[in-house]
Write a protein that holds these residues in place. Sequence first.
Motif, PDB file in Angstrom:
ATOM      1  N   GLY A 272      45.353 113.826  12.690  1.00 42.90           N
ATOM      2  CA  GLY A 272      46.684 114.398  12.832  1.00 42.90           C
ATOM      3  C   GLY A 272      47.742 113.481  12.247  1.00 42.90           C
ATOM      4  N   PRO A 273      49.005 113.925  12.336  1.00 46.73           N
ATOM      5  CA  PRO A 273      50.096 113.144  11.765  1.00 46.73           C
ATOM      6  C   PRO A 273      50.460 111.901  12.579  1.00 46.73           C
ATOM      7  CG  PRO A 273      50.856 115.332  12.471  1.00 46.73           C
ATOM      8  CD  PRO A 273      49.444 115.196  12.923  1.00 46.73           C
ATOM      9  N   HIS A 274      49.957 111.816  13.801  1.00 46.34           N
ATOM     10  CA  HIS A 274      50.483 110.808  14.740  1.00 46.34           C
ATOM     11  C   HIS A 274      49.530 109.655  15.011  1.00 46.34           C
ATOM     12  CE1 HIS A 274      48.052 113.555  17.054  1.00 46.34           C
ATOM     13  NE2 HIS A 274      48.027 112.710  18.065  1.00 46.34           N
ATOM     14  N   LEU A 275      48.265 109.759  14.542  1.00 48.51           N
ATOM     15  CA  LEU A 275      47.282 108.688  14.784  1.00 48.51           C
ATOM     16  C   LEU A 275      46.714 108.197  13.451  1.00 48.51           C
ATOM     17  CD1 LEU A 275      45.177 110.084  17.811  1.00 48.51           C
ATOM     18  CD2 LEU A 275      46.986 108.355  17.874  1.00 48.51           C
ATOM     19  N   PRO A 276      46.259 106.944  13.413  1.00 45.49           N
ATOM     20  CA  PRO A 276      45.730 106.407  12.152  1.00 45.49           C
ATOM     21  C   PRO A 276      44.320 106.907  11.827  1.00 45.49           C
ATOM     22  CG  PRO A 276      45.676 104.731  13.880  1.00 45.49           C
ATOM     23  CD  PRO A 276      46.366 105.930  14.469  1.00 45.49           C
ATOM     24  N   LEU A 277      43.986 106.800  10.564  1.00 46.98           N
ATOM     25  CA  LEU A 277      42.668 107.244  10.069  1.00 46.98           C
ATOM     26  C   LEU A 277      41.524 106.517  10.770  1.00 46.98           C
ATOM     27  CD1 LEU A 277      43.601 107.250   6.278  1.00 46.98           C
ATOM     28  CD2 LEU A 277      42.866 109.272   7.559  1.00 46.98           C
ATOM     29  N   GLY A 278      41.754 105.287  11.180  1.00 49.31           N
ATOM     30  CA  GLY A 278      40.677 104.492  11.773  1.00 49.31           C
ATOM     31  C   GLY A 278      40.534 104.642  13.272  1.00 49.31           C
ATOM     32  N   THR A 279      41.149 105.667  13.855  1.00 54.47           N
ATOM     33  CA  THR A 279      41.181 105.800  15.315  1.00 54.47           C
ATOM     34  C   THR A 279      39.795 105.664  15.970  1.00 54.47           C
ATOM     35  OG1 THR A 279      43.218 107.105  15.359  1.00 54.47           O
ATOM     36  CG2 THR A 279      41.688 107.436  17.193  1.00 54.47           C
TER      37      THR A 279
ATOM     38  N   GLU B  98      38.799 117.703  21.721  1.00 54.72           N
ATOM     39  CA  GLU B  98      39.684 116.589  22.029  1.00 54.72           C
ATOM     40  C   GLU B  98      39.823 115.656  20.831  1.00 54.72           C
ATOM     41  OE1 GLU B  98      41.740 114.783  23.955  1.00 54.72           O
ATOM     42  OE2 GLU B  98      42.165 116.711  24.862  1.00 54.72           O
ATOM     43  N   HIS B  99      39.988 116.231  19.654  1.00 56.72           N
ATOM     44  CA  HIS B  99      40.153 115.425  18.443  1.00 56.72           C
ATOM     45  C   HIS B  99      41.638 115.201  18.191  1.00 56.72           C
ATOM     46  CE1 HIS B  99      39.437 113.780  14.497  1.00 56.72           C
ATOM     47  NE2 HIS B  99      40.374 114.574  14.038  1.00 56.72           N
ATOM     48  N   ALA B 100      42.046 113.930  18.157  1.00 57.25           N
ATOM     49  CA  ALA B 100      43.459 113.580  17.938  1.00 57.25           C
ATOM     50  C   ALA B 100      44.346 114.187  19.025  1.00 57.25           C
ATOM     51  CB  ALA B 100      43.931 113.992  16.541  1.00 57.25           C
ATOM     52  N   ALA B 101      43.760 114.462  20.159  1.00 53.48           N
ATOM     53  CA  ALA B 101      44.496 115.112  21.245  1.00 53.48           C
ATOM     54  C   ALA B 101      44.752 114.112  22.376  1.00 53.48           C
ATOM     55  CB  ALA B 101      43.738 116.359  21.700  1.00 53.48           C
ATOM     56  N   VAL B 102      44.754 114.595  23.637  1.00 53.09           N
ATOM     57  CA  VAL B 102      45.263 113.746  24.735  1.00 53.09           C
ATOM     58  C   VAL B 102      44.403 112.492  24.953  1.00 53.09           C
ATOM     59  CG1 VAL B 102      45.702 113.681  27.220  1.00 53.09           C
ATOM     60  CG2 VAL B 102      46.446 115.658  25.870  1.00 53.09           C
ATOM     61  N   LEU B 103      43.075 112.632  24.894  1.00 51.85           N
ATOM     62  CA  LEU B 103      42.218 111.465  25.168  1.00 51.85           C
ATOM     63  C   LEU B 103      42.452 110.354  24.141  1.00 51.85           C
ATOM     64  CD1 LEU B 103      38.645 112.741  26.119  1.00 51.85           C
ATOM     65  CD2 LEU B 103      40.461 111.908  27.610  1.00 51.85           C
ATOM     66  N   GLU B 104      42.274 110.706  22.872  1.00 54.99           N
ATOM     67  CA  GLU B 104      42.378 109.659  21.846  1.00 54.99           C
ATOM     68  C   GLU B 104      43.812 109.142  21.745  1.00 54.99           C
ATOM     69  OE1 GLU B 104      38.869 110.229  18.641  1.00 54.99           O
ATOM     70  OE2 GLU B 104      40.512 111.663  18.423  1.00 54.99           O
ATOM     71  N   THR B 105      44.799 110.033  21.867  1.00 54.57           N
ATOM     72  CA  THR B 105      46.190 109.582  21.745  1.00 54.57           C
ATOM     73  C   THR B 105      46.557 108.668  22.913  1.00 54.57           C
ATOM     74  OG1 THR B 105      46.734 111.634  20.582  1.00 54.57           O
ATOM     75  CG2 THR B 105      48.580 110.358  21.463  1.00 54.57           C
ATOM     76  N   SER B 106      46.132 109.029  24.128  1.00 56.32           N
ATOM     77  CA  SER B 106      46.446 108.181  25.282  1.00 56.32           C
ATOM     78  C   SER B 106      45.747 106.825  25.172  1.00 56.32           C
ATOM     79  CB  SER B 106      46.023 108.882  26.583  1.00 56.32           C
ATOM     80  OG  SER B 106      46.781 110.060  26.788  1.00 56.32           O
TER      81      SER B 106
ATOM     82  N   VAL C  41      44.925 118.578  14.115  1.00 55.63           N
ATOM     83  CA  VAL C  41      44.778 118.369  15.554  1.00 55.63           C
ATOM     84  C   VAL C  41      44.132 119.620  16.154  1.00 55.63           C
ATOM     85  CG1 VAL C  41      46.045 117.963  17.707  1.00 55.63           C
ATOM     86  CG2 VAL C  41      46.782 116.846  15.597  1.00 55.63           C
ATOM     87  N   LEU C  42      43.051 119.445  16.940  1.00 58.96           N
ATOM     88  CA  LEU C  42      42.300 120.609  17.428  1.00 58.96           C
ATOM     89  C   LEU C  42      42.757 121.103  18.797  1.00 58.96           C
ATOM     90  CD1 LEU C  42      38.682 119.740  16.212  1.00 58.96           C
ATOM     91  CD2 LEU C  42      40.518 120.941  15.012  1.00 58.96           C
ATOM     92  N   SER C  43      43.443 120.282  19.561  1.00 61.61           N
ATOM     93  CA  SER C  43      44.151 120.758  20.758  1.00 61.61           C
ATOM     94  C   SER C  43      45.324 119.813  20.968  1.00 61.61           C
ATOM     95  CB  SER C  43      43.238 120.859  21.986  1.00 61.61           C
ATOM     96  OG  SER C  43      42.719 119.601  22.344  1.00 61.61           O
ATOM     97  N   SER C  44      46.325 120.268  21.711  1.00 62.12           N
ATOM     98  CA  SER C  44      47.601 119.543  21.704  1.00 62.12           C
ATOM     99  C   SER C  44      47.466 118.129  22.277  1.00 62.12           C
ATOM    100  CB  SER C  44      48.645 120.300  22.500  1.00 62.12           C
ATOM    101  OG  SER C  44      49.864 119.563  22.485  1.00 62.12           O
ATOM    102  N   ALA C  45      48.204 117.218  21.648  1.00 63.56           N
ATOM    103  CA  ALA C  45      48.276 115.845  22.155  1.00 63.56           C
ATOM    104  C   ALA C  45      49.479 115.655  23.076  1.00 63.56           C
ATOM    105  CB  ALA C  45      48.358 114.868  20.983  1.00 63.56           C
ATOM    106  N   LYS C  46      50.226 116.733  23.294  1.00 57.09           N
ATOM    107  CA  LYS C  46      51.366 116.613  24.216  1.00 57.09           C
ATOM    108  C   LYS C  46      50.821 116.302  25.608  1.00 57.09           C
ATOM    109  CE  LYS C  46      54.621 119.071  21.523  1.00 57.09           C
ATOM    110  NZ  LYS C  46      55.587 118.266  20.849  1.00 57.09           N
ATOM    111  N   GLY C  47      51.531 115.497  26.331  1.00 58.57           N
ATOM    112  CA  GLY C  47      51.035 115.083  27.642  1.00 58.57           C
ATOM    113  C   GLY C  47      50.247 113.780  27.576  1.00 58.57           C
TER     114      GLY C  47
END
Length: 257
Positions: free
Chosen positions: A36-43, A173-181, A222-228
């Motif tokens: 997604g736009p908000h996390l790096p390629l190497g996440t 949960e790709h580029a979503a709440v788990l990985e973003t948090s 992003v496959l489900s929202s990273a909001k939250g």
Amino acid sequence: MSTVWMNQLSWLDYQSRIQQDQPPILLPVGALEQHGPHLPLGTDGLLSASVAADAAARVGGLVAPTLSYGYKSQPKCGGGQHFCGTTSVDAATLIGSVRDAVREFARHGVTKLVVVNGHYENQWFLIEGIDLGLRDAGPGTQLEVMRLEYWDFMTPDTLADVFPQGFPGFALEHAAVLETSMMLHYHPSLVRLDLIPDDGPADFPPYDMYPTRTDWVPASGVLSSAKGSSAEKGRLLAQEVAVRIAQAIENGFSPAK
Ligand code: ZN
Ligand code: MN
């Protein structure tokens, strides 16, 4: 001597650690893949390495350098191969890297190797690499290998706290709440909260098509929202995962002969 990072040790320091303590060696595996736009390629590799370092600190282990290129991104769990920046290897390449690593650690006299996977698509090729590496090492080897996906160490109770509206499942949960948090916990300077997209959860049919249908995948990747997402949720998840992986390492290997 206090570092957990194998690549910061001299070969002599590493050798004496292996001979004296038989530390578990943790090998993180990741991917170079759009998040997604908000996390790096190497996440995926950043998170598997961070989790491995936390677990290693608890058990006196060492963390080997991350295998940073993963198997091909799939639309239903990583967005697919059509995104710029996603840089994947063929299955045979990944299998060969893991096989060679297993054989080399066996040669060093390591008895406990933990492969810490952070990229969904890698799973079966890690299994194959471990199997071939142990076959190369031969029946006399002292090496045992543990393989895990770090997210499997999250308990239903914690997932219920992190997802008050219900957990969408690890694949979405790709580029979503788990990985973003977890990235907000471990690498906050690499997260762009202002760029989290508003896409709803991806809705895939129960079959795959080849060539892949890129229009099945949200344009953001992003496959489900990273909001939250929050650093506090990341801290809860990361701590639970590190503690429980450490327990698995303490309990999962055969007692020293
Ligand atoms: Zn990921
Ligand atoms: Mn991935």
